[in-house]
Scaffold this motif. Structure first.
Motif, mmCIF file in Angstrom:
data_model
loop_
_atom_site.group_PDB
_atom_site.id
_atom_site.type_symbol
_atom_site.label_atom_id
_atom_site.label_comp_id
_atom_site.label_asym_id
_atom_site.label_seq_id
_atom_site.Cartn_x
_atom_site.Cartn_y
_atom_site.Cartn_z
ATOM 1 N N VAL A 283 6.054 -11.705 9.053
ATOM 2 C CA VAL A 283 5.453 -12.595 8.063
ATOM 3 C C VAL A 283 4.727 -13.683 8.840
ATOM 4 N N LEU A 284 3.408 -13.773 8.664
ATOM 5 C CA LEU A 284 2.580 -14.591 9.538
ATOM 6 C C LEU A 284 2.208 -15.955 8.960
ATOM 7 N N VAL A 285 2.439 -16.166 7.666
ATOM 8 C CA VAL A 285 2.161 -17.460 7.039
ATOM 9 C C VAL A 285 3.342 -17.841 6.156
ATOM 10 N N LYS A 286 3.328 -19.078 5.686
ATOM 11 C CA LYS A 286 4.378 -19.552 4.788
ATOM 12 C C LYS A 286 3.853 -19.612 3.361
ATOM 13 N N ASN A 287 4.779 -19.487 2.421
ATOM 14 C CA ASN A 287 4.404 -19.624 1.024
ATOM 15 C C ASN A 287 3.812 -21.010 0.780
ATOM 16 N N GLY A 288 2.643 -21.065 0.144
ATOM 17 C CA GLY A 288 1.970 -22.334 -0.105
ATOM 18 C C GLY A 288 0.881 -22.661 0.889
ATOM 19 N N ASP A 289 0.831 -21.916 2.020
ATOM 20 C CA ASP A 289 -0.243 -22.139 2.994
ATOM 21 C C ASP A 289 -1.588 -21.707 2.408
ATOM 22 N N VAL A 290 -2.644 -22.320 2.879
ATOM 23 C CA VAL A 290 -3.987 -21.923 2.492
ATOM 24 C C VAL A 290 -4.489 -20.907 3.513
ATOM 25 N N ALA A 291 -4.835 -19.726 3.034
ATOM 26 C CA ALA A 291 -5.290 -18.646 3.914
ATOM 27 C C ALA A 291 -6.808 -18.526 3.873
ATOM 28 N N ALA A 292 -7.379 -18.134 4.998
ATOM 29 C CA ALA A 292 -8.819 -17.880 5.068
ATOM 30 C C ALA A 292 -9.102 -16.436 4.657
ATOM 31 N N LEU A 293 -10.339 -16.162 4.354
ATOM 32 C CA LEU A 293 -10.748 -14.806 4.004
ATOM 33 C C LEU A 293 -10.410 -13.850 5.149
ATOM 34 N N LYS A 294 -9.723 -12.738 4.828
ATOM 35 C CA LYS A 294 -9.345 -11.683 5.772
ATOM 36 C C LYS A 294 -8.271 -12.108 6.765
ATOM 37 N N GLN A 295 -7.665 -13.261 6.557
ATOM 38 C CA GLN A 295 -6.588 -13.689 7.454
ATOM 39 C C GLN A 295 -5.370 -12.788 7.256
ATOM 40 N N ASN A 296 -4.701 -12.428 8.360
ATOM 41 C CA ASN A 296 -3.493 -11.605 8.284
ATOM 42 C C ASN A 296 -2.352 -12.411 7.674
ATOM 43 N N ILE A 297 -1.744 -11.863 6.628
ATOM 44 C CA ILE A 297 -0.621 -12.521 5.963
ATOM 45 C C ILE A 297 0.693 -11.854 6.354
ATOM 46 N N LEU A 298 0.712 -10.525 6.354
ATOM 47 C CA LEU A 298 1.895 -9.738 6.690
ATOM 48 C C LEU A 298 1.492 -8.543 7.545
ATOM 49 N N THR A 299 2.458 -8.002 8.280
ATOM 50 C CA THR A 299 2.297 -6.673 8.859
ATOM 51 C C THR A 299 3.452 -5.824 8.348
ATOM 52 N N VAL A 300 3.143 -4.589 7.987
ATOM 53 C CA VAL A 300 4.149 -3.689 7.416
ATOM 54 C C VAL A 300 4.098 -2.345 8.128
ATOM 55 N N ARG A 301 5.248 -1.668 8.164
ATOM 56 C CA ARG A 301 5.315 -0.320 8.726
ATOM 57 C C ARG A 301 5.674 0.634 7.597
ATOM 58 N N SER A 302 4.817 1.621 7.381
ATOM 59 C CA SER A 302 5.014 2.566 6.285
ATOM 60 C C SER A 302 6.258 3.429 6.520
ATOM 61 N N LEU A 303 6.949 3.744 5.436
ATOM 62 C CA LEU A 303 8.081 4.667 5.489
ATOM 63 C C LEU A 303 7.699 6.077 5.063
ATOM 64 N N THR A 304 6.492 6.238 4.532
ATOM 65 C CA THR A 304 6.070 7.543 4.019
ATOM 66 C C THR A 304 4.789 8.063 4.669
ATOM 67 N N ASP A 305 4.027 7.207 5.335
ATOM 68 C CA ASP A 305 2.801 7.629 6.009
ATOM 69 C C ASP A 305 3.091 7.859 7.494
ATOM 70 N N PRO B 93 0.804 -1.224 0.000
ATOM 71 C CA PRO B 93 0.000 0.000 0.000
ATOM 72 C C PRO B 93 0.835 1.271 0.000
ATOM 73 N N SER B 94 2.096 1.168 0.424
ATOM 74 C CA SER B 94 3.006 2.316 0.444
ATOM 75 C C SER B 94 4.425 1.766 0.508
ATOM 76 N N THR B 95 5.404 2.632 0.341
ATOM 77 C CA THR B 95 6.780 2.206 0.577
ATOM 78 C C THR B 95 6.912 1.882 2.063
ATOM 79 N N CYS B 96 7.369 0.686 2.376
ATOM 80 C CA CYS B 96 7.287 0.216 3.761
ATOM 81 C C CYS B 96 8.366 -0.819 4.052
ATOM 82 N N THR B 97 8.444 -1.215 5.305
ATOM 83 C CA THR B 97 9.290 -2.325 5.719
ATOM 84 C C THR B 97 8.406 -3.436 6.275
ATOM 85 N N ILE B 98 8.848 -4.674 6.100
ATOM 86 C CA ILE B 98 8.100 -5.827 6.596
ATOM 87 C C ILE B 98 8.349 -5.974 8.093
ATOM 88 N N VAL B 99 7.288 -5.921 8.873
ATOM 89 C CA VAL B 99 7.397 -6.080 10.324
ATOM 90 C C VAL B 99 7.343 -7.550 10.701
#
Length: 305
Positions: free
Chosen positions: A215-237, A207-213
């Motif tokens: 990573v909550l799932v692994k590549n290949g995992d099956v995610a549910a609707l609205k499940q958190n995948i990543l958290t990021v901290r904006s560098l510009t907001d 959503p913006s230039t940011c850093t990854i705070v």
């Protein structure tokens, strides 16, 4: 002139001056406030249920705005798209037959085969292009891409074969309800495009230039609707809160522009008032310099009446 008349004249002039002064708009003034900078942490969620693909970022990575973060695998058995494709191919075959002639059922069948083969080829091309992109970022195994290539080759052979068969058939002129068939094709094309658009948006971008705070799932995992995948901290907001001690809070209006500066900056950046509540002024900005860290003390400068 009598003393009484002179007094009345002076009183009139004095009253006129006071009235004129009272009608002048309130003078604007510049206000400076102090505040501390806060940087939001945003959760990136799955837009729908599905397998997470292409998730190759790590904690601490710096990501540019609109850079792909991951994708959610589409449902390969989307019956809406399949049905729309088949109906459109059939209608286009009927229209072509009406325009070019060929009353024998063999001619119509051959044209339908060409349209179906063209639709299958287009799907194979789109699938290969998508998987190539995911493979380039490590989202899928090479075997998966090779299978997509084989499917594309087969679709191309089927299309070429059906085209050659149709070209070999004899035709004769025939006119039917061309206008009605054209209207049917246009309607089915709209339905087909609507079905395709329902599958769009499976690639999630920063959503913006940011850093990854985190990573909550692994590549290949099956995610549910609205499940958190990543958290990021904006560098510009950023958000800045300041306590109002002087002017009335009524003088501060939501949406008003604010100039923001700090000792470490060569130039100020711009924000705007987003909330005024309980003597707390909240300012937000999407143009914070990347090297201005959280908790930095900043100066807010704005003009009020």
């Amino acid at each position: 002139m009598s003393k009484k008349l002179s007094f009345l004249l002076m009183l009139f002039v004095f009253t006129t001056v006071l009235t004129a002064c009272g009608s002048q708009p309130a003078a604007k003034r510049e206000v400076t406030l102090k505040g501390r900078l806060e940087v939001p942490v945003t959760a990136i969620t799955a837009p729908r249920e599905g397998k997470v693909l292409g998730l190759i970022v790590d904690k601490g990575d710096r990501i540019r705005k609109n850079q792909p973060l991951f994708a959610i695998a589409r449902d390969s058995n989307n019956t809406a798209v399949e049905e729309a494709t088949a109906e459109l191919a059939k209608a286009e075959a009927n229209l072509r037959n009406a325009k070019t002639g060929g009353s024998p059922s063999q001619q119509a069948s051959a044209q339908y085969a060409v349209q179906s083969a063209a639709a299958s080829l287009e799907q194979a091309q789109n699938n290969y292009a998508k998987l190539s992109k995911l493979y380039s970022v490590g989202g899928i195994a090479k075997k998966k891409l090779e299978q997509a290539q084989e499917a594309l080759d087969q679709a191309q052979e089927g299309y070429d074969s059906s085209q050659a068969y149709l070209a070999g058939l004899s035709t004769r002129p025939s006119q039917e309800n061309v206008a009605e068939l054209e209207a049917t094709v246009a309607k089915l094309k709209e339905a087909y495009n609507t079905a395709l658009k329902s599958q769009e948006g499976d690639e999630i971008k920063a959503p913006s230039t940011c850093t990854i705070v985190d990573v909550l799932v692994k590549n290949g995992d099956v995610a549910a609707l609205k499940q958190n995948i990543l958290t990021v901290r904006s560098l510009t907001d950023c958000t800045i809160k300041a306590t109002l001690t002087g002017p009335s809070t009524a003088a501060f209006k939501e949406g008003n522009k604010v100039s923001i500066n700090a000792p470490s900056l060569k130039h100020p950046f711009e924000g705007q008032i987003s909330q005024v509540q309980d003597n707390i002024l909240t300012v937000t900005s999407t143009s914070k310099p990347e090297d201005l860290n959280e908790e930095a003390e900043v100066t807010l400068t704005l003009t009020i009446e």
